[in-house]
Design an enzyme around this catalytic site. Structure first.
Site, PDB file in Angstrom:
ATOM      1  N   ASP A  21       2.568   0.049   3.541  1.00  0.00           N
ATOM      2  CA  ASP A  21       1.810  -0.790   4.476  1.00  0.00           C
ATOM      3  C   ASP A  21       1.558  -2.144   3.808  1.00  0.00           C
ATOM      4  O   ASP A  21       0.458  -2.422   3.323  1.00  0.00           O
ATOM      5  CB  ASP A  21       0.490  -0.076   4.807  1.00  0.00           C
ATOM      6  CG  ASP A  21      -0.385  -0.890   5.739  1.00  0.00           C
ATOM      7  OD1 ASP A  21       0.159  -1.554   6.626  1.00  0.00           O
ATOM      8  OD2 ASP A  21      -1.623  -0.859   5.565  1.00  0.00           O
TER       9      ASP A  21
ATOM     10  N   GLN B 226      -5.958 -11.139   5.397  1.00  0.00           N
ATOM     11  CA  GLN B 226      -6.842 -10.023   5.763  1.00  0.00           C
ATOM     12  C   GLN B 226      -8.313 -10.363   5.491  1.00  0.00           C
ATOM     13  O   GLN B 226      -9.183 -10.096   6.322  1.00  0.00           O
ATOM     14  CB  GLN B 226      -6.414  -8.795   4.960  1.00  0.00           C
ATOM     15  CG  GLN B 226      -7.136  -7.508   5.330  1.00  0.00           C
ATOM     16  CD  GLN B 226      -6.733  -6.339   4.408  1.00  0.00           C
ATOM     17  OE1 GLN B 226      -5.812  -6.453   3.601  1.00  0.00           O
ATOM     18  NE2 GLN B 226      -7.415  -5.216   4.535  1.00  0.00           N
TER      19      GLN B 226
ATOM     20  N   TYR C 218     -10.715 -10.316   8.978  1.00  0.00           N
ATOM     21  CA  TYR C 218     -10.985  -8.918   9.332  1.00  0.00           C
ATOM     22  C   TYR C 218     -12.353  -8.632   9.945  1.00  0.00           C
ATOM     23  O   TYR C 218     -12.559  -7.536  10.477  1.00  0.00           O
ATOM     24  CB  TYR C 218     -10.728  -7.999   8.131  1.00  0.00           C
ATOM     25  CG  TYR C 218     -11.898  -7.786   7.220  1.00  0.00           C
ATOM     26  CD1 TYR C 218     -12.256  -8.755   6.301  1.00  0.00           C
ATOM     27  CD2 TYR C 218     -12.640  -6.610   7.286  1.00  0.00           C
ATOM     28  CE1 TYR C 218     -13.335  -8.555   5.464  1.00  0.00           C
ATOM     29  CE2 TYR C 218     -13.722  -6.404   6.450  1.00  0.00           C
ATOM     30  CZ  TYR C 218     -14.071  -7.378   5.534  1.00  0.00           C
ATOM     31  OH  TYR C 218     -15.135  -7.182   4.712  1.00  0.00           O
TER      32      TYR C 218
ATOM     33  N   THR D  66       5.811  -2.882   8.112  1.00  0.00           N
ATOM     34  CA  THR D  66       5.420  -1.623   7.479  1.00  0.00           C
ATOM     35  C   THR D  66       6.715  -0.843   7.258  1.00  0.00           C
ATOM     36  O   THR D  66       7.452  -0.587   8.220  1.00  0.00           O
ATOM     37  CB  THR D  66       4.469  -0.812   8.387  1.00  0.00           C
ATOM     38  OG1 THR D  66       3.355  -1.643   8.749  1.00  0.00           O
ATOM     39  CG2 THR D  66       3.970   0.440   7.686  1.00  0.00           C
TER      40      THR D  66
ATOM     41  N   GLU E  75       0.860  -1.176   0.000  1.00  0.00           N
ATOM     42  CA  GLU E  75       0.000   0.000   0.000  1.00  0.00           C
ATOM     43  C   GLU E  75       0.896   1.225   0.000  1.00  0.00           C
ATOM     44  O   GLU E  75       1.703   1.421   0.910  1.00  0.00           O
ATOM     45  CB  GLU E  75      -0.956  -0.007   1.196  1.00  0.00           C
ATOM     46  CG  GLU E  75      -1.940  -1.180   1.136  1.00  0.00           C
ATOM     47  CD  GLU E  75      -3.198  -1.013   1.990  1.00  0.00           C
ATOM     48  OE1 GLU E  75      -3.117  -0.350   3.047  1.00  0.00           O
ATOM     49  OE2 GLU E  75      -4.246  -1.556   1.583  1.00  0.00           O
TER      50      GLU E  75
END
Lengths: 386, 386
Positions: B199, B206, B210, B223, B165
């Protein structure tokens, strides 16, 4: 170190040289327990054994004299407590089957109360380490966005559904390097001990914000921790087997041995009016830590299974602890069934969620015939208007 | 302090007394920037001005001599970089309208891609501070639980959908006490400056974990942060107005003035085969930070609106930065539309998600006529098998 209503000051003990044969002085003279947690299980045990020897009836007379001279033992009532550690990361799990089921029933009536992932792994999230506070710290009522039922737009203002979560947390020891998970069998080398945790929650803020990334401001305003970390070694007589897990956990979560702990827990509520009328606190919850579905070894193995590092002094909390019986629920949203069934107090006051001036106290203890009683102290907070 | 391909060692500068009139030496001699962040905006500006004076053509001759003697200026290629700060808490937002819309379309086709809360507040969650790593640190492919489509039970093993990300994060300055929110208008006093953030995300982990508490192990393994914190003062020439916000933000989020920043951003991918064939990296994304829907002032005001404390050196990341154009997407799940449209590289290799040996580099810079170019350095990581 707490001993009944007294505190043994390990700083004085270390400085006077009484622990020189088992530990470096600076580990016990630091402002937090992080260096001691980092030292590992062998050191934890050696220090515990040595201090037991010193304290034992008829123990070291030099120690007795020195302790007297140097105020090595002080009254708890005269001490100011602090957070036991500087917490690098704070993780909060959701490991009580009863609690997860209750919340599922309240929020998704008619459907399966448990998400499909719940029985496969200890579900958790990261909380805010910077707002962990110690027993006795006032809790400011948080403001936040909430959307009233049927409203188009949210409102911003003080939370009207302020709740608690009764939890037990563990502090980690040496920790692991990034990329090297802690196997479930190694958990005893990495868990120092337990504290009480109150994960204060603003249910209105949480309900409006939590999709899709989970709780954020509904939880991040304050989390109260008890000041005394009860070591796993001290809790050894109170280990019990946990509930059966079905389906069987995947191999990386397969913890052998008894990994639950028989810890009695209560939640007390005392309102401003009760204090003014000199009424004692009302026990609103009586429950036990022993029924938790996912245990600490599984939680730590899971949290590091992706290679994430745990550092000395990280805090992992259990999630709200609720039992099967009506009086054994660890949050007001469960006790009052989302506000439907208010609690009536001896003053005639009714409570669904917390009001300003309300004082909440978590207590924990272990006792059984033939073993020494162990107290966890308290995790207490009073709500103040923001 | 980065200056082109050189580093000015502020430790030497402070020790030699060149900054004594503007700052306590120890603030710049600490192993992290936390004490400097804590000092506040007046100090940040005074130090910046003083160093500009020292470096200016025809500046202080004593400084020039001293700098030469003491290796105050070193080549970047010869230095080892570290995380700029010890991060107390790491928050990750979700503030790009394009990114949130794309993920909504991928995961909830047919419905409204945005959750009802998205346009009312900067949605965010807490990440793991202990797994922040600096530019250049290898990233271990995480293992975790994932549930294959139509399977009854999850599997445990290395992630097969490893993603990035592209984000920009800000470090906080002095911070606030618990119970005292930072008003949106005070944000300039509390934001020191910006870094690039990757990220890393395991999309399979996930997706399974989540609900209902948000991302946990799908994000907590690593990260990556760039080592140079670009101050808001240095970025002043690149401030721009953000997009219109509709509905109008609630008063506590009403940030006046231009709060977006014109920062060019790219994502480069270089596979092992590309390195072996001496091929340069492929730019897979070109975008800009200026289009973010929620800005930093709003993010900080929101994160503290419930009374939560921010401490010096806390890190708040923007969320994935995606633009409207096809080549401007900040994650592979968007670029390849959840794996449907692989990227074809000059070697003929195809990529949906990352493979072992893949190297990803984020770059950022500001430039416009009449202003000095500012580089953000890189946030780079290579995937290694766990």
């Amino acid at each position: 170190m707490a001993i009944g209503d007294r505190i043994l000051n390990c700083d004085v003990l270390a400085e006077s040289g009484f622990l020189d044969d088992v530990v470096d002085r600076e580990l016990l003279q630091a402002p937090t327990l992080n260096p001691f947690f980092a030292a590992g299980r062998e050191t934890w045990r050696a220090v515990r054994t040595r201090i037991s020897q010193l304290l034992r009836e008829g123990g070291d007379p030099a120690f007795r004299e020195r302790a007297h001279e140097r105020d090595a033992i002080v009254r708890m009532a005269e001490a100011r407590v602090h957070l036991p550690a500087e917490v690098g990361d704070y993780v909060d799990f959701y490991s009580s089957l009863q609690h997860a089921t209750n919340l599922g029933k309240i929020f998704r009536p008619g459907g399966d109360p448990l998400m499909p992932n719940w029985r496969w792994m200890p579900i958790g999230y990261h909380g805010r380490a910077g707002t962990l506070v110690v027993d006795g710290t006032p809790v400011h009522r948080p403001s936040g966005q909430r959307r009233p039922p049927n409203a188009d737009a949210p409102k911003f203002g003080p939370s009207t559904r302020l709740d608690i979560e009764l939890e037990v947390g563990f502090f980690t020891g040496p920790g692991n390097a990034i990329g090297t998970p802690i196997p479930v069998a190694d958990a005893p080398e990495h868990i120092y001990g337990l504290v009480l945790v109150n994960d204060w929650s603003a249910r209105d803020v949480q309900a409006w914000e939590y999709q899709p990334l989970g709780p954020f401001l509904g939880k991040s305003f304050a989390t109260t921790v008890s000041p005394w970390v009860v070591s796993l070694d001290a809790l050894e007589p109170f280990r019990v087997a946990g509930p059966a897990q079905e389906p069987a956990p995947l191999p990386y979560l397969n913890a052998s041995g008894a990994w639950n702990y028989d810890v009695h827990l209560t939640v007390e509520l005392r309102t401003r009016q009760m204090r003014e009328k000199h009424l004692g606190a009302e026990v609103v919850t009586t429950t036990n830590f022993r029924e938790m579905y996912w245990n600490m070894a599984q939680q730590l193995a899971h949290a590091t299974a992706n290679g994430a590092a745990a550092r000395p002094g990280d805090l992992f909390a259990s999630g709200t602890i609720s039992g099967d019986a009506p009086g054994s629920l660890g949050s007001f949203i469960e006790m009052t069934w989302n506000g439907r069934d208010p609690i009536v107090l001896p003053t005639g006051e009714r409570r669904t969620f917390l009001e300003d001036g309300d004082e909440v106290t978590l207590r924990g203890w272990c006792e059984r015939p033939g073993a020494r009683r162990i107290g966890f102290g308290t995790a207490r907070g009073t709500i103040v208007a923001q």
